[in-house]
Motif scaffolding. Structure first.
Motif, PDB file in Angstrom:
ATOM      1  N   VAL A 373     -19.318  36.530  35.747  1.00 32.16           N
ATOM      2  CA  VAL A 373     -20.193  35.487  35.221  1.00 32.16           C
ATOM      3  C   VAL A 373     -21.554  35.700  35.875  1.00 32.16           C
ATOM      4  N   ASP A 374     -22.343  36.523  35.244  1.00 33.78           N
ATOM      5  CA  ASP A 374     -23.580  36.978  35.881  1.00 33.78           C
ATOM      6  C   ASP A 374     -24.728  35.993  35.656  1.00 33.78           C
ATOM      7  N   PHE A 375     -25.671  36.022  36.564  1.00 34.86           N
ATOM      8  CA  PHE A 375     -26.862  35.186  36.390  1.00 34.86           C
ATOM      9  C   PHE A 375     -28.097  35.936  36.855  1.00 34.86           C
ATOM     10  N   GLY A 376     -29.220  35.521  36.300  1.00 38.29           N
ATOM     11  CA  GLY A 376     -30.494  36.169  36.632  1.00 38.29           C
ATOM     12  C   GLY A 376     -31.086  35.593  37.903  1.00 38.29           C
ATOM     13  N   PHE A 377     -32.123  36.191  38.344  1.00 40.38           N
ATOM     14  CA  PHE A 377     -32.729  35.822  39.612  1.00 40.38           C
ATOM     15  C   PHE A 377     -33.572  34.553  39.471  1.00 40.38           C
ATOM     16  N   MET A 378     -33.521  33.722  40.489  1.00 42.81           N
ATOM     17  CA  MET A 378     -34.418  32.567  40.499  1.00 42.81           C
ATOM     18  C   MET A 378     -35.492  32.813  41.551  1.00 42.81           C
ATOM     19  N   SER A 379     -36.733  32.755  41.130  1.00 41.18           N
ATOM     20  CA  SER A 379     -37.800  32.977  42.099  1.00 41.18           C
ATOM     21  C   SER A 379     -38.688  31.749  42.163  1.00 41.18           C
ATOM     22  N   LEU A 380     -39.497  31.716  43.190  1.00 45.28           N
ATOM     23  CA  LEU A 380     -40.445  30.613  43.323  1.00 45.28           C
ATOM     24  C   LEU A 380     -41.835  31.184  43.204  1.00 45.28           C
ATOM     25  N   PRO A 381     -42.729  30.462  42.522  1.00 42.94           N
ATOM     26  CA  PRO A 381     -44.081  30.975  42.415  1.00 42.94           C
ATOM     27  C   PRO A 381     -44.687  31.068  43.820  1.00 42.94           C
ATOM     28  N   GLU A 382     -45.454  32.091  44.041  1.00 45.48           N
ATOM     29  CA  GLU A 382     -46.027  32.343  45.366  1.00 45.48           C
ATOM     30  C   GLU A 382     -46.694  31.104  45.951  1.00 45.48           C
ATOM     31  N   GLY A 383     -46.382  30.830  47.176  1.00 41.17           N
ATOM     32  CA  GLY A 383     -47.095  29.749  47.847  1.00 41.17           C
ATOM     33  C   GLY A 383     -46.525  28.362  47.609  1.00 41.17           C
ATOM     34  N   ALA A 384     -45.548  28.254  46.721  1.00 39.97           N
ATOM     35  CA  ALA A 384     -45.028  26.925  46.419  1.00 39.97           C
ATOM     36  C   ALA A 384     -44.205  26.380  47.571  1.00 39.97           C
ATOM     37  N   ILE A 385     -43.648  27.257  48.336  1.00 34.78           N
ATOM     38  CA  ILE A 385     -42.820  26.825  49.447  1.00 34.78           C
ATOM     39  C   ILE A 385     -42.894  27.913  50.515  1.00 34.78           C
ATOM     40  N   SER A 438     -29.766  24.155  33.689  1.00 29.91           N
ATOM     41  CA  SER A 438     -30.287  23.931  32.344  1.00 29.91           C
ATOM     42  C   SER A 438     -30.889  25.196  31.733  1.00 29.91           C
ATOM     43  N   HIS A 439     -31.080  26.208  32.551  1.00 29.94           N
ATOM     44  CA  HIS A 439     -31.516  27.486  31.987  1.00 29.94           C
ATOM     45  C   HIS A 439     -30.289  28.339  31.704  1.00 29.94           C
ATOM     46  N   ASN A 440     -30.320  29.059  30.606  1.00 30.43           N
ATOM     47  CA  ASN A 440     -29.237  30.003  30.351  1.00 30.43           C
ATOM     48  C   ASN A 440     -29.096  30.878  31.585  1.00 30.43           C
ATOM     49  N   ARG A 441     -27.899  30.935  32.142  1.00 33.51           N
ATOM     50  CA  ARG A 441     -27.734  31.582  33.445  1.00 33.51           C
ATOM     51  C   ARG A 441     -28.138  33.058  33.426  1.00 33.51           C
ATOM     52  N   LYS A 442     -28.128  33.645  32.242  1.00 33.40           N
ATOM     53  CA  LYS A 442     -28.435  35.071  32.188  1.00 33.40           C
ATOM     54  C   LYS A 442     -29.932  35.359  32.345  1.00 33.40           C
ATOM     55  N   THR A 443     -30.757  34.323  32.203  1.00 36.66           N
ATOM     56  CA  THR A 443     -32.202  34.573  32.266  1.00 36.66           C
ATOM     57  C   THR A 443     -32.727  34.509  33.699  1.00 36.66           C
ATOM     58  N   GLU A 444     -33.855  35.154  33.895  1.00 33.34           N
ATOM     59  CA  GLU A 444     -34.555  35.074  35.178  1.00 33.34           C
ATOM     60  C   GLU A 444     -35.367  33.784  35.135  1.00 33.34           C
ATOM     61  N   ILE A 445     -35.334  32.998  36.193  1.00 31.91           N
ATOM     62  CA  ILE A 445     -36.077  31.743  36.123  1.00 31.91           C
ATOM     63  C   ILE A 445     -37.042  31.581  37.286  1.00 31.91           C
TER      64      ILE A 445
END
Ligand code: ARG
Length: 591
Positions: A373-385, A438-445
């Motif tokens: 059950v694969d999922f894409g990477f979740m990243s944070l926009p630079e500097g947000a945290i 809420s995002h399709n798990r396969k997508t990068e978010i």
């Protein structure tokens, strides 16, 4: 337990009509879909397919089937039907929708549960943290998705258990042992590590990795330490056990903070240590495992999966070997029928190899029993945290920041709220989890605070807010009712003279949405896509919010209608709550 969803009834009616017409053999499967709103609640292309096979006119075929269904005595209480371009469209009757409303109120928290799974055993593996390393956002996604799937599978009558498959074995522990010993030798104190073990051990490991990069000969010293660990050297074993112990405590803390259900198993990679040698011997004997440049490999070139290394040239077994041993153990010893691996998509190739080898070795009688059950990477926009060295974002930072922000929002929106702190913690988790789910798990978010924490749109806080809003309305109407003494706890309206004929279009829209819920949940157990459940809950909330904007509820003068509407919104809150529970999200009654 109910299996009385609209779809089940319709497929039953349709199947029996086709069988009466002796047409069953012409159809491989019945396809019943939820069409666009104007075409009823369900639609089937059965007649179109039959007409083609029998060289008939589709319209006539559809009408013939409709007539046959109408002969069924129960049909008229359930559906009305129309033929449209060879499709048969089904519209559930108000009576049926009202019965379902009662069902929701009767079943409460159990509405949406089913016995579809038939007790089939499933193991869901997620939150596979690594010993002596802080979990990162990738592990968060795995935890959130895995926890949701566990809840969904259990609700659907599967015998579902969870496992973490902790990363606690491999050459990296030799490097860590080596780094730790060097640290002590140089006068470092154990106390320092004990104060913040995970971060400190991680620092030692990262520091040593950098040294190895500069001077590759150092790697051999690490490997030696691992060899000693494997051979049972007491000092190394004890140190390693300490690493594992503090890490498990840390993971358990995170699990609690994340409000993820307790795990049934914590069988780390090291658990499979003694299970590998017999497997390697067997694979060799079967001719699957061969020598190549000093390493032992399985040739998966014919499957276009390259070579899989099971034993490295230095004699160490690999991550992959442990996964093959895990499959064998889960099937033969744990007697599991299905395995789900909630792991990010960068490991797709790894799992393809593991599954293929297990299949070839006959450890996996049914290749469909395993699924990545694969999922894409979740990243944070630079500097947000704040990020440690700008690389991985620690889970801790993310949660702390979410709590802080949620508290600020609650302070602004509802300064008088009593338990602001605990509500804001629930909102913070909802924001993070729901953003993920809420995002399709396969997508990068890309995670953004504004989006995740917004009280409007397809977000966790919006659903919580809608739920709390309904409870607010109910609380208020309760106090009004108490003060005027007009009606205490009410009867189901239709039993007190309320008929389906008095249900208006706006109520029907809500009822229609409510009846879809069990089917949506059942689907998540099939495609492992919680985002569809999220979408559904969002749509339900929107449906409620426009309903509430358009018609009076507690202000309604006709008491029968008022009661009915109160029941309708009670059921709506119940379904949102049930859905949020499956997502691992709390539903506070006030916020
Ligand atoms: N611990 C690994 C990591 O953090 C994930 C393990 C996934 N599960 C497995 N059975 N290979 O990358």
């Amino acid at each position: 337990m109910q299996n009385e969803t609209g779809k089940n009834w319709i497929s039953h009616l349709l199947a029996s009509a086709l069988s009466d017409l002796k047409l069953t053999s012409y159809l491989d499967s019945l396809d019943i879909k939820v069409p666009d709103l104007n075409f009823g609640d369900y639609s089937t292309n059965a007649a179109l397919i039959l007409a083609k096979k029998l060289k008939e006119n589709p319209k006539e075929a559809a009408n013939k089937i409709i007539e046959k269904i109408q002969e069924n005595a129960v049909a008229k209480d359930l559906v009305t039907m129309q033929e449209a371009g060879g499709f048969i469209n089904f519209t559930l009757t108000p009576q049926f929708l009202l019965n379902n409303l009662n069902r929701i109120l009767d079943q409460g928290d159990l509405y949406g549960c089913s016995v579809n799974g038939g007790g089939k055993t499933v193991i869901i593996e997620y939150f596979q943290n690594n010993v002596a390393k802080p979990p990162h956002v990738g592990h968060l996604r795995s935890a959130v998705i895995g926890d949701c799937l566990l809840r969904v599978f259990r609700s659907q009558g599967f015998k579902a258990v969870s496992d973490t498959h902790i990363g606690d074995w491999g050459t990296q522990f030799g490097i860590l042992l080596f780094a730790y010993k060097e640290f002590i030798k140089a006068g470092g104190e154990k106390k320092l590590i004990e104060a913040d073990p995970i971060d400190e051990l991680n620092k030692l490991y990262v520091g040593m990795s950098a040294k190895i990069e500069a001077d590759p000969a150092l790697r051999d010293l690490g490997k030696e330490e691992f060899a000693k660990l494997e051979q049972g050297n007491t000092e190394n074993r004890e140190l390693w056990q300490w690493f594992v112990r503090v890490s498990l405590e840390d993971f358990e803390n995170y699990r609690k903070i994340l409000e993820v259900l307790p795990f049934d198993h914590n069988l780390g990679e090291s658990f499979y240590e003694d299970k590998m040698p017999p497997i390697l011997a067997e694979l060799k004997q079967k001719g699957l495992l061969v020598e190549s440049q000093g390493a032992q490999v399985v040739n998966l070139e014919p499957q276009k999966m390259g070579f899989a290394v099971l034993v490295k040239s230095d004699g160490a077994t690999t991550y992959l070997t442990r996964d093959v041993a895990t499959i064998k153990y889960r099937i033969e010893d744990m007697k599991l029928e299905k395995m789900l691996y909630v792991v990010d998509n960068r490991q797709a190739h790894h799992f393809n190899q593991v599954f293929e080898i297990s299949k070839q070795a006959n450890y996996l009688p049914d290749p469909k029993a395993v699924e990545h059950v694969d999922f894409g990477f979740m990243s944070l926009p630079e500097g947000a945290i704040s990020t440690r060295k700008g690389t991985t974002i620690s889970l801790r930072n993310l949660i702390d920041e979410a709590r802080l922000r949620a508290l600020q929002i609650i302070e602004e929106k509802n300064p008088a709220l009593e338990n602001k702190k605990s509500v804001s913690e629930q909102v913070a988790l909802a924001a993070i989890k729901y953003f993920d789910l809420s995002h399709n798990r396969k997508t990068e978010i890309v995670f953004t605070w504004d989006k995740a924490l917004s009280f409007e749109g397809n977000t966790g806080p919006y659903l919580q807010y809608t739920h709390a809003r309904i409870h607010g309305i109910l609380r208020k109407s309760q106090t009004n009712a108490d003060s005027t003494q007009t009606h205490a706890d009410t009867e189901i309206p239709r039993q007190s003279g309320f008929s389906s004929a008095s249900v208006g279009d706006r109520e029907l829209t809500v009822l229609r949405k409510l009846i879809q819920y069990p089917e949506i949940v059942a689907q998540v157990a099939k495609d492992y896509l919680p985002n569809n459940l999220c979408n559904y809950l969002f749509e339900l909330s929107q449906t409620f919010n426009s309903f509430y904007q358009e018609v009076p509820v507690s202000q309604e003068q006709n008491l029968m209608i008022r009661d009915f509407r109160l029941k309708l919104i009670t059921a709506t809150a119940q379904v949102i709550r049930n859905g949020l529970y499956l997502l691992g999200i709390e539903a506070p009654e006030e916020m």
